[in-house]
Design an enzyme around this catalytic site. Structure first.
Site, short mmCIF file in Angstrom:
data_model
loop_
_atom_site.label_atom_id
_atom_site.label_comp_id
_atom_site.label_asym_id
_atom_site.label_seq_id
_atom_site.Cartn_x
_atom_site.Cartn_y
_atom_site.Cartn_z
N LYS A 179 43.77 -29.75 -8.75
CA LYS A 179 45.05 -29.51 -8.08
C LYS A 179 44.93 -29.96 -6.63
CE LYS A 179 48.54 -25.80 -7.51
NZ LYS A 179 48.85 -24.38 -7.80
N SER A 196 50.96 -19.41 -11.32
CA SER A 196 50.94 -20.87 -11.27
C SER A 196 49.91 -21.57 -12.14
CB SER A 196 50.75 -21.34 -9.83
OG SER A 196 51.99 -21.31 -9.17
N SER A 210 53.23 -23.55 -10.27
CA SER A 210 53.15 -24.72 -9.43
C SER A 210 52.09 -25.73 -9.84
CB SER A 210 52.88 -24.29 -7.99
OG SER A 210 51.60 -23.67 -7.88
N1 GLN Z 1 56.16 -19.36 -8.96
C1 GLN Z 1 55.56 -18.45 -8.02
C2 GLN Z 1 55.99 -18.80 -6.62
O1 GLN Z 1 56.77 -19.67 -6.49
C3 GLN Z 1 54.07 -18.47 -8.17
C4 GLN Z 1 53.43 -19.60 -7.49
C5 GLN Z 1 51.95 -19.60 -7.61
O2 GLN Z 1 51.36 -18.85 -8.40
N2 GLN Z 1 51.34 -20.39 -6.75
O3 GLN Z 1 55.59 -18.22 -5.68
#
Ligand code: GLN
Length: 484
Positions: free
Chosen positions: A79, A178, A154
């Protein structure tokens, strides 16, 4: 199509035995990326030359009779919020454009030391804020199983890379879901370890009290393998746990006989699509058939997890992202005064969702509102931990959907942040509690897209969690089984 092994375990075994070369393996994956990543968009950067050099070094080690390690010759996608020395690390944000970290993240060091071959940096929602990878400054990643749908987020690029066969393994980060949510939407395995199990050193911070790095893989065993390589104490992360790393590969065959599993009532009703809920029920039946007992368990505070998370995470993000000021990293937009330069840089460098989070977080932390918002959210976090403790007095594991729906279409939720945030309803409680949780593919939904079921465990109970995951993997209906 070659007859190369496909799982990380098989690739590493073949490379170590000298029956397959790491160079062949990397060329095969670079070919796949070249053939299909144009339409999928999993990668921000493909590290073709570096990967070839790393593979050649693995082959040289094997030829010299040395053991290159448990991930020998296995391509891995990273990532793009994991620092890679001398290699652009963008967080899919304009504000980091051109920045090259002076050091590797601990996980990047550890996978390289285990013989893995970093094949590229994957796309994400900017600074890991989002659930669809639509918030990347460099354009979205598409779901390999249906290019009209999102891969989740994400870590959408890392999930899509594994689902598309671009790499057998990838690493993501999970702050509110995410890793698990994109794993579910793309039909692969994704794990969020216990907070502190994997070093965060070199992970660009979003919300430091919630962030964890974890693996994506096509099988539960491969996820266990990568977990084992990345986990363990690191003196460079003060929140890193100084304790033994569980032997997950050794635990995989132990089954679930006699284990007690709780289905979380609050995460099976309203807001969960009926086809997803039905798969979770089917997964519960599979655990019963394997000798576990399944009962309903209540986590009453789970209902408030989302609200608490969307105060705590933005509050921490507003502080963590203060460092992008046009002075130290990447982008600078010049202006007459330093303050104007800071503002111009941040205006140009951050996308709309990141700006929304910074504003939400700054507001929640401001003197007049701290107690009402941030302080209240911390209390809810404590209540969630207590609810979990109570539940784990009764059962060994919890079972829920990973995501309330299967993969949705592009643009479907971008106009309404709240509908996007609701994607995280099942994943957020584990981050707030610091507990491990993982998503295991379990058949398809009514639309034929993958469904993920989530197994949750108390802190440090990854071994038990993986035992259940292995049972679910064996029992999972095929994705193309007709829905009835
Ligand atoms: N979708 C969640 C957010 O937007 C989680 C994101 C994540 O785990 N980095 O914060």
């Amino acid at each position: 199509m070659s007859d190369l092994p496909t799982t990380a375990l098989d690739i590493a075994a073949a490379v170590r035995a000298g029956s397959v070369s790491a160079s062949e393996v990397v060329e095969h994956h670079l070919d796949r990326i070249a053939a299909t990543d144009g339409e999928i968009g999993a990668f921000n950067l493909v590290l073709a030359d570096e990967a070839r050099a790393a593979a050649a070094a693995v082959d040289a080690a094997v030829a010299a009779g040395r053991d290159p390690g448990p991930l020998a010759g296995v391509p891995i996608a990273l990532k793009d919020n994991l620092c890679t020395r001398g290699i652009p690390t963008t967080c899919s944000s304009r504000i980091l454009e051109g920045w090259r970290p002076p050091y590797d993240a601990t996980v990047v060091e550890r996978v390289a030391a285990a013989g893995a071959v970093a094949i590229g940096k994957t796309n994400l929602d900017e600074f890991a804020m989002g659930s669809s990878t639509e918030n990347s400054a460099f354009g979205p990643t598409r779901n390999p199983r249906d290019l009209t749908r999102v891969p989740g987020g994400s870590s959408g690029g890392s999930a899509a890379a594994v689902a598309a066969g671009h790499a057998p393994l990838s690493l993501g980060s999970d702050t509110g879901g995410s890793i698990r949510q994109p794993a579910a939407l793309c039909g692969v395995v994704g794990v969020k370890p216990t907070y502190g199990m994997v070093s965060r050193y070199g992970l660009v911070a979003f919300a430091s009290s919630l962030d964890q790095i974890g693996p994506f893989a096509t099988t539960v065993a491969d996820a266990a393998l990568l977990f084992g390589v990345t986990a363990g104490h690191d003196g460079r992360d003060s929140t890193s746990i100084d304790g033994p790393v569980p032997d997950l590969l050794g635990a995989l065959d132990h089954g679930v006989e006699g284990l007690r599993v709780g289905l979380v009532t609050e995460l099976m009703g309203e807001g969960i699509a009926p086809d997803v809920a039905a798969r979770v029920e089917q997964a519960a039946d599979a655990l019963r058939a394997a000798g576990a007992s399944v009962e309903e368990v209540s986590i009453p505070a789970a209902a408030y997890g989302l609200s608490a998370y969307y105060l705590i995470a933005p509050a921490e993000a507003s502080s963590n992202l203060a460092r992008y000021d046009g002075v130290r990293y990447g982008l600078r937009v010049d202006a007459a005064t330093t303050a104007e330069m800071n503002a111009a840089t941040r205006t140009a460098g951050f996308g709309p969702e990141v700006k929304r989070r910074i504003m939400l977080g700054t507001y929640a932390l401001s003197a007049g509102y701290y107690d009402a918002y941030y302080g209240k959210a911390l209390k809810v976090r404590t209540l969630i931990m207590r609810d979990f403790d109570r539940a784990y007095g009764q059962v060994d594991l919890l079972l829920t959907p990973t995501s309330p729906t299967t993969a949705f279409r592009f643009g479907e939720k971008t106009d309404d942040p709240m509908s996007m945030y609701l994607n995280d309803i099942c994943t957020i409680p584990s981050n707030l509690a610091g507990h491990p949780a993982m998503s295991v593919p379990f058949g398809g939904g009514a639309d034929g897209m993958p469904v993920g079921v989530q197994v949750l465990a108390p802190a440090l109970a990854e071994s038990v969690m993986f035992r259940a995951a292995a049972v679910l993997e064996r029992a999972a209906p095929p994705l193309d089984e007709v829905w009835s």
